[in-house]
Design a protein around this motif. Structure first.
Motif, PDB file in Angstrom:
ATOM      1  N   ARG A   1     106.652 -28.464  60.862  1.00 47.85           N
ATOM      2  CA  ARG A   1     105.858 -27.927  59.758  1.00 47.85           C
ATOM      3  C   ARG A   1     104.461 -27.569  60.255  1.00 47.85           C
ATOM      4  NH1 ARG A   1     102.242 -29.541  55.851  1.00 47.85           N
ATOM      5  NH2 ARG A   1     102.566 -28.660  53.746  1.00 47.85           N
ATOM      6  N   LEU A   2     104.021 -26.300  59.986  1.00 45.03           N
ATOM      7  CA  LEU A   2     102.677 -25.857  60.366  1.00 45.03           C
ATOM      8  C   LEU A   2     101.679 -26.005  59.231  1.00 45.03           C
ATOM      9  CD1 LEU A   2     103.375 -22.557  62.344  1.00 45.03           C
ATOM     10  CD2 LEU A   2     102.926 -24.839  63.250  1.00 45.03           C
ATOM     11  N   GLY A   3     102.104 -25.835  58.023  1.00 47.43           N
ATOM     12  CA  GLY A   3     101.183 -25.907  56.904  1.00 47.43           C
ATOM     13  C   GLY A   3     101.726 -25.161  55.712  1.00 47.43           C
ATOM     14  N   ARG A   4     100.880 -25.068  54.677  1.00 44.69           N
ATOM     15  CA  ARG A   4     101.302 -24.462  53.422  1.00 44.69           C
ATOM     16  C   ARG A   4     100.290 -23.389  53.013  1.00 44.69           C
ATOM     17  NH1 ARG A   4     104.669 -25.612  49.265  1.00 44.69           N
ATOM     18  NH2 ARG A   4     104.051 -24.870  47.195  1.00 44.69           N
ATOM     19  N   THR A   5     100.784 -22.288  52.440  1.00 47.28           N
ATOM     20  CA  THR A   5      99.919 -21.244  51.892  1.00 47.28           C
ATOM     21  C   THR A   5     100.096 -21.188  50.384  1.00 47.28           C
ATOM     22  OG1 THR A   5     101.614 -19.563  52.261  1.00 47.28           O
ATOM     23  CG2 THR A   5      99.951 -19.831  53.983  1.00 47.28           C
ATOM     24  N   THR A   6      99.031 -20.797  49.693  1.00 47.30           N
ATOM     25  CA  THR A   6      99.041 -20.642  48.242  1.00 47.30           C
ATOM     26  C   THR A   6      98.471 -19.287  47.882  1.00 47.30           C
ATOM     27  OG1 THR A   6      96.835 -21.587  47.967  1.00 47.30           O
ATOM     28  CG2 THR A   6      98.693 -23.136  47.992  1.00 47.30           C
ATOM     29  N   ALA A   7      98.467 -18.974  46.583  1.00 49.31           N
ATOM     30  CA  ALA A   7      97.873 -17.712  46.137  1.00 49.31           C
ATOM     31  C   ALA A   7      96.389 -17.688  46.441  1.00 49.31           C
ATOM     32  CB  ALA A   7      98.122 -17.510  44.646  1.00 49.31           C
ATOM     33  N   ALA A   8      95.724 -18.855  46.377  1.00 49.34           N
ATOM     34  CA  ALA A   8      94.289 -18.913  46.668  1.00 49.34           C
ATOM     35  C   ALA A   8      94.016 -18.858  48.169  1.00 49.34           C
ATOM     36  CB  ALA A   8      93.688 -20.176  46.067  1.00 49.34           C
ATOM     37  N   GLN A   9      94.918 -19.460  49.010  1.00 46.69           N
ATOM     38  CA  GLN A   9      94.773 -19.451  50.453  1.00 46.69           C
ATOM     39  C   GLN A   9      96.070 -18.918  51.045  1.00 46.69           C
ATOM     40  OE1 GLN A   9      93.809 -23.595  51.149  1.00 46.69           O
ATOM     41  NE2 GLN A   9      91.610 -23.135  51.243  1.00 46.69           N
ATOM     42  N   PRO A  10      96.175 -17.572  51.127  1.00 47.17           N
ATOM     43  CA  PRO A  10      97.476 -16.953  51.394  1.00 47.17           C
ATOM     44  C   PRO A  10      97.896 -16.896  52.859  1.00 47.17           C
ATOM     45  CG  PRO A  10      95.829 -15.275  50.998  1.00 47.17           C
ATOM     46  CD  PRO A  10      95.138 -16.584  50.804  1.00 47.17           C
ATOM     47  N   THR A  11      97.049 -17.278  53.835  1.00 44.12           N
ATOM     48  CA  THR A  11      97.400 -17.094  55.239  1.00 44.12           C
ATOM     49  C   THR A  11      97.110 -18.344  56.050  1.00 44.12           C
ATOM     50  OG1 THR A  11      95.222 -16.203  55.817  1.00 44.12           O
ATOM     51  CG2 THR A  11      96.921 -14.618  55.111  1.00 44.12           C
ATOM     52  N   LEU A  12      97.770 -18.433  57.210  1.00 47.75           N
ATOM     53  CA  LEU A  12      97.492 -19.434  58.242  1.00 47.75           C
ATOM     54  C   LEU A  12      97.222 -18.705  59.543  1.00 47.75           C
ATOM     55  CD1 LEU A  12     100.285 -22.125  57.709  1.00 47.75           C
ATOM     56  CD2 LEU A  12      97.870 -22.346  57.129  1.00 47.75           C
TER      57      LEU A  12
END
Length: 795
Positions: free
Chosen positions: A741-752
């Motif tokens: 697992r690298l991480g999670r994206t949301t509508a507020a934070q859309p990128t990694l």
């Protein structure tokens, strides 16, 4: 003996000629020749320059259609300067108004003087000369006319006098007589040598033209001397040597006047010359229609080919007296003036060329066609620096030339996606750096200003001309489908959709301003496309059948596109609230700029007109610091404002098939939006921005947008690892790389942002419930990262 010379010294040939003349009266009745009527001669007259009329009958331009001779329109005798008529009759045929075709007194005197080897005189009357102009067999051969030929000419002259009035004979002669060089008739000579209509010639100018009849290609000194002799003889003055006669007040200035006239370059006929490119196209269409077989297609491959193939013998009898067009002289002047004024302002930014097209929405008729601002148009220049416009390419018709249209193709990209219900005007698109697979490489589109706005609604993406969302939508519909749609709109794009790829959405293909403007006209016509035309039918019988309109978009899609393109609030993030795209009434408009600022466009439609503008350089060099609002848009704005003075442009009524719903995207105010039935959000309640941000309900589902499957990345060992990141972008969810697992994206934070290491990698995006949304593989090549580098961080 006569004047000290023996009669017997004359050559025997002239003695025989004198005898033939004396016997002419007896022979005339036996040699009667058929003579056409004056009406037939006038009807058969074909000028070498045809007038091009606007839709109200105003002359816009003249077009050269015969290169063998310069003939202008037939000039009635009442429109010829009395000074010219007096000089001509006095110099060529003093007893013209008294004789009946043959001046026996003058003919006998001429024969006698020729017999005595004195001044050579032809003895031909104006009527006899006209007989030679009407019948080539009666014209004077290069080696001289035979006795029988002279008698035949005299017979024809007698017949002319019997059937024609004297005024008709003089009128026909003035129109048919060869003048200097290629000029035929006094109209061509007067306009070319003096720049005026024959009715405006003064005494000296009339005398010069009368002198040219005797020796058309004589030098200025000889012509001015003869003209002076005519003026003095008309005044009853005795004959004097030329040097003394030129001191007469009537003759002063004649040598300079003649020299200037002969040095004057050929000029166009009188009247406005404001539509040269339209005139060339109209003449090419006329040629094609004359050559087409009955019921055949009257089209030409190019106007230059049609003009080059024109032959006088094949087409002369079919030439019209004038060419009718759909142009409007008032609108043509407005367009030309607006273009020249703006290019004068842009002279310091390396802009020399431009074009303007105005179409009538309802009919597709061209109301203005400005292919170039240059001196070819021969209209007064204005604006600072207008004198430098000649540096452009006036012969190039930029209205028909094919150039890259830039962002002006975006409405058709969005229209195709709306039609397929892939998006709505309220759908959110992610404006962020994007990578798309393109063959063996990647396509990396960028916004014009290199700034990105994150999630934006389709309405704002289109109105603000954002590149990344347009490419995303273009990828949804596919290059091949977009290629077919653009050609259905009449753009005639070459090659194939695969050839252009994703760049087609940003205007990588080439189109003409005329065709692109007509494609926008289809949006104003509820999605119905029909061909444009500038050719007006001279009579109902010559009207060319108009093909039935073809549906490019549904009325609902066309309305939504126009509504978004007319939304000043939606375009404000890019263009501001007070740009040249803002008008007093309704106007749907789009700008475009091609790669390296080589072309700048502004095309839009009102309730009555579609206006297209292009500025750039015909030679293909880039402009300097010219954007959509500083290049073509000011011209478009000025023209639209003038077109709707006193007649405001009204917005179209929405089609009955649309649904209007109140919506609210994240960070957006509550507003109403149009939807195709079944594509609207459930209910009419607005979504709260906070709820949309938490749930991603308003965000579209794209899966993994970046990286693209199959991509190969190369690490640069000379660059710090912290600046070498691969952006992981897609819909909200959990990102897994090679099972970790690298991480999670949301509508507020859309990128990694992931710090890569060499190898082949498997990337997966999972939903909150663990379901895999999408997975793909890519490869990283190059140096290894330093120990301790961060694997991922929020971007």
């Amino acid at each position: 003996m006569f004047l000290g010379r023996p009669v017997l010294s004359a050559p025997a040939a002239w003695r025989r000629g004198l005898l033939a003349v004396l016997l002419g009266a007896a022979l005339l009745p036996a040699v009667q020749a058929g003579v056409p009527s004056f009406h037939a001669v006038r009807q058969a007259w074909r000028p070498s320059d045809l007038p091009v009329l606007d839709r109200h009958g105003v002359v816009l331009q003249t077009v050269r259609v015969d290169g063998s001779a310069r003939r202008l329109g037939w000039v009635p005798l009442t429109e010829v300067s009395p000074a010219l008529m007096a000089a001509l009759v006095h110099g060529e045929d003093k007893r013209f108004w008294q004789h009946s075709g043959v001046d026996w007194t003058g003919l006998a005197r001429s024969a006698w003087q020729n017999t005595l080897n004195q001044r050579t005189q032809g003895g031909s009357t104006l009527t006899m000369q006209l007989a030679g102009l009407l019948d080539a067999d009666l014209a004077r051969p290069a080696g001289g006319r035979s006795v029988l030929g002279k008698v035949s000419q005299m017979s024809a002259a007698r017949d002319l006098e019997a059937r024609w009035r004297k005024s008709e004979i003089l009128e026909a002669y003035l129109n048919l007589v060869p003048m200097r060089g290629e000029m035929v008739g006094v109209a061509a000579a007067s306009q070319t040598l003096f720049g005026k209509h024959p009715s405006g010639l003064d005494a000296q100018e009339g005398a010069i033209l009368a002198a040219l009849v005797r020796a058309p290609n004589a030098n200025a000194e000889r012509v001015s001397a003869r003209a002076c002799g005519l003026l003095r003889s008309l005044a009853g003055q005795a004959e004097q040597p030329a040097a003394q006669a030129l001191q007469d007040p009537r003759c002063q200035g004649l040598p300079l006047l003649a020299a200037n006239a002969f040095a004057r370059p050929g000029v166009k006929p009188l009247g406005e010359q404001v539509a040269p490119h339209a005139a060339r196209w109209l003449w090419a269409q006329t040629v094609a229609q004359q050559r087409a077989k009955p019921g055949g297609q009257s089209t030409v491959a190019s106007e230059d080919q049609a003009l080059a193939d024109t032959t006088v013998g094949a087409l002369a009898q079919a030439w019209p007296a004038q060419i009718s067009s759909t142009l409007d002289a008032r609108i043509q002047r407005l367009a030309l003036r607006a273009l020249r004024d703006q290019l004068g302002e842009l002279q310091q930014r390396q802009v020399t060329d431009g074009a303007v097209v105005v179409l009538d929405n309802a009919t597709g008729e061209v109301r203005a066609w400005v292919g170039s601002p240059g001196l070819l148009s021969q209209a007064p220049l204005s604006g600072s620096g207008a004198a430098k416009l000649a540096a452009g390419a006036p012969d190039v018709d930029a209205a028909l030339a094919r150039r890259q249209p830039g962002s002006t193709l975006k409405p058709f990209v969005y229209g195709l996606a709306l039609e397929r219900r892939l998006i709505t005007p309220a759908s959110l698109l992610h404006d962020a750096p994007t990578q798309l697979a393109a063959g063996a490489g990647l396509y990396l589109p960028q916004n014009y200003n290199h700034r990105y706005r994150g999630w934006v609604p389709v309405r704002e993406a289109l109105a603000s001309s954002l590149n990344i969302p347009a490419v995303q939508v273009g990828a949804m519909v596919g290059p091949d489908a977009l290629f077919d749609k653009l050609n259905a709109a009449g753009l005639k794009i070459s090659h194939s959709g695969g050839f252009h790829g994703y760049a087609l959405a940003l205007g990588s293909a080439e189109v003409s301003l005329m065709d692109l403007s007509n494609a926008y006209r289809s949006l104003a016509q509820q999605g119905r496309w029909s061909p444009w035309t500038a050719q007006a039918a001279a009579t109902p019988k010559t009207r060319v059948p108009v093909p039935a309109p073809q549906a490019v978009f549904s009325p609902e899609v066309a309305f939504m596109l126009g509504d978004m393109l007319a939304d000043n609030a939606a375009r404000a993030p890019t263009f501001g609230l007070d740009s040249p795209l803002v008008t007093r009434g309704f106007a749907a408009v789009k700008t475009g700029t091609s790669k390296d600022m080589r072309d700048n466009w502004c095309i839009g439609f009102t309730s009555h007109y579609t206006v297209g503008v292009w500025v750039g350089n015909a030679r293909g060099t880039p402009m300097q610091r010219v954007s959509g609002t500083t290049g073509a848009a000011p011209i478009w704005h000025a023209l639209v404002q003038r077109l709707h003075e006193g007649q405001p442009s009204m917005p179209p009524a929405p089609p009955g098939g649309l649904v209007q719903v109140a919506v609210q995207q994240p960070g957006q105010a509550l507003r109403s939006e149009w939807f195709l039935p079944g594509s609207e959000p459930e209910g009419v309640a607005a979504l709260s921005s906070q709820a949309a941000a938490r749930s991603g309900a308003a965000a579209p589902r794209f899966g993994i947008k970046s990286p693209v499957g199959g991509s190969i990345y190369a690490l640069d060992p000379d660059m710090p690892p912290e600046v070498q990141r691969i952006v992981l972008d897609g819909e909200p969810g959990e990102w897994w790389l090679n099972g970790q697992r690298l991480g999670r994206t949301t509508a507020a934070q859309p990128t990694l942002a992931w710090a890569p290491w060499p190898g082949r990698h498997h990337l997966a995006l999972r939903a909150a419930d663990g379901r895999e949304i999408q997975s793909l593989r890519f490869e990283v090549r190059g140096a290894t990262l330093k120990p301790g580098a961060k694997i991922a961080k929020k971007a």
